[in-house]
Structures are given as C-alpha cells and as structure tokens.
Design a protein around this motif. Sequence first.
Motif, mmCIF file in Angstrom:
data_model
loop_
_atom_site.group_PDB
_atom_site.id
_atom_site.type_symbol
_atom_site.label_atom_id
_atom_site.label_comp_id
_atom_site.label_asym_id
_atom_site.label_seq_id
_atom_site.Cartn_x
_atom_site.Cartn_y
_atom_site.Cartn_z
ATOM 1 N N VAL A 10 18.162 -11.420 59.405
ATOM 2 C CA VAL A 10 18.232 -9.967 59.269
ATOM 3 C C VAL A 10 18.656 -9.375 60.606
ATOM 4 O O VAL A 10 18.100 -9.708 61.646
ATOM 5 C CB VAL A 10 16.854 -9.394 58.862
ATOM 6 N N ASP A 11 19.651 -8.512 60.574
ATOM 7 C CA ASP A 11 20.105 -7.805 61.771
ATOM 8 C C ASP A 11 19.340 -6.480 61.844
ATOM 9 O O ASP A 11 19.562 -5.585 61.027
ATOM 10 C CB ASP A 11 21.606 -7.556 61.700
ATOM 11 N N VAL A 12 18.409 -6.354 62.785
ATOM 12 C CA VAL A 12 17.594 -5.130 62.870
ATOM 13 C C VAL A 12 18.423 -3.901 63.223
ATOM 14 O O VAL A 12 17.965 -2.773 63.037
ATOM 15 C CB VAL A 12 16.405 -5.288 63.842
ATOM 16 N N ASN A 13 19.639 -4.099 63.713
ATOM 17 C CA ASN A 13 20.504 -2.964 64.037
ATOM 18 C C ASN A 13 21.122 -2.335 62.797
ATOM 19 O O ASN A 13 21.556 -1.187 62.841
ATOM 20 C CB ASN A 13 21.598 -3.395 65.012
ATOM 21 N N THR A 14 21.166 -3.088 61.686
ATOM 22 C CA THR A 14 21.756 -2.566 60.455
ATOM 23 C C THR A 14 20.781 -2.577 59.283
ATOM 24 O O THR A 14 21.140 -2.174 58.184
ATOM 25 C CB THR A 14 23.016 -3.381 60.076
ATOM 26 N N ALA A 15 19.538 -3.020 59.494
ATOM 27 C CA ALA A 15 18.540 -3.081 58.430
ATOM 28 C C ALA A 15 18.082 -1.690 58.023
ATOM 29 O O ALA A 15 18.285 -0.715 58.756
ATOM 30 C CB ALA A 15 17.339 -3.916 58.899
ATOM 31 N N GLU A 16 17.437 -1.607 56.876
ATOM 32 C CA GLU A 16 16.892 -0.337 56.395
ATOM 33 C C GLU A 16 15.908 0.228 57.414
ATOM 34 O O GLU A 16 15.079 -0.490 57.967
ATOM 35 C CB GLU A 16 16.168 -0.559 55.068
ATOM 36 N N SER A 17 16.004 1.522 57.649
ATOM 37 C CA SER A 17 15.137 2.194 58.617
ATOM 38 C C SER A 17 14.428 3.353 57.936
ATOM 39 O O SER A 17 15.052 4.144 57.229
ATOM 40 C CB SER A 17 15.978 2.707 59.787
ATOM 41 N N LEU A 18 13.106 3.430 58.143
ATOM 42 C CA LEU A 18 12.295 4.504 57.579
ATOM 43 C C LEU A 18 11.712 5.333 58.718
ATOM 44 O O LEU A 18 11.430 4.800 59.788
ATOM 45 C CB LEU A 18 11.147 3.924 56.752
ATOM 46 N N THR A 19 11.500 6.617 58.480
ATOM 47 C CA THR A 19 10.869 7.480 59.473
ATOM 48 C C THR A 19 9.554 7.996 58.911
ATOM 49 O O THR A 19 9.513 8.501 57.793
ATOM 50 C CB THR A 19 11.791 8.662 59.828
ATOM 51 N N MET A 20 8.490 7.815 59.698
ATOM 52 C CA MET A 20 7.172 8.346 59.334
ATOM 53 C C MET A 20 6.706 9.194 60.504
ATOM 54 O O MET A 20 6.358 8.652 61.562
ATOM 55 C CB MET A 20 6.193 7.215 59.054
ATOM 56 N N GLY A 21 6.754 10.511 60.348
ATOM 57 C CA GLY A 21 6.466 11.400 61.468
ATOM 58 C C GLY A 21 7.534 11.192 62.527
ATOM 59 O O GLY A 21 8.721 11.311 62.254
#
Length: 120
Positions: A10-21
């Motif tokens: 998994v490439d963390v630069n292109t993986a799904e990103s979520l925002t919590m606060g």
Amino acid sequence: MDMLPVKYPVDVNTAESLTMGTDEIIVVTSSADTNGDIYAGVVRMPPGGGPPVMHRHEPSEVYHVIDGEFAFYVGLEDGNVRRVPVRAGEVMPLAGGTPHSIRNESDAEAVAFVVHSPGG
C-alpha cells in the motif's frame, strides 16, 4: 493461496485518507479487506489534535509512534486516569474495552502506525 483481496504493498501517499476533526487517518487496510481480522492506518495529528473525550471500543489497538509524541490518557480500574507520554520509536498497546483518549500536546505534528484487532 492468496487470501488478501487488496493490492499490496500500500502506498500511503495515494491511499484513502479520512479526516476526523483536525486529525488525518490514512487507511492502510480496512476490516473489509481482511475479513474483519484487522484495521490498520497511519494517524497524523497536529498540535492540539486528538479526540475530545475518553472513549472505549472492543477492538484492541497497538500504536507505533513514528514521529513526534502522543499523550495517551488511560482509564484505570480504580476510576483514575493515567497520562502516558509515548515518543517516536515507542509502542503503546491498548486492550479492547480500555477507556482511553489520545492527544498531541506538543508543538509539532505526531504520526503513528495503528492496528486494531479485530478490525471492528
């Protein structure tokens, strides 16, 4: 036989990103990807970030702090709360059902790799 239904690595630069606060969670693998066995992600927390209240959930967690410092607040059986500072290179395990909260009380971003099991 390959049991993993997702593409690795998994490439963390292109993986799904979520925002919590103000916090960012990069999804490394979801419980759907692992038949509910684990959930893993990278947490990026700015100064002052973190959930506002103590909480608990059934999955156990392991935090490996990659950069910066987190302050873990852990509820004890006697009702008191213990503050545990965890710095880069250190690991903080939390058993499922443990009351806890995590804050970044420093003046720099903090980053951790987190695994929940089961994935929940």
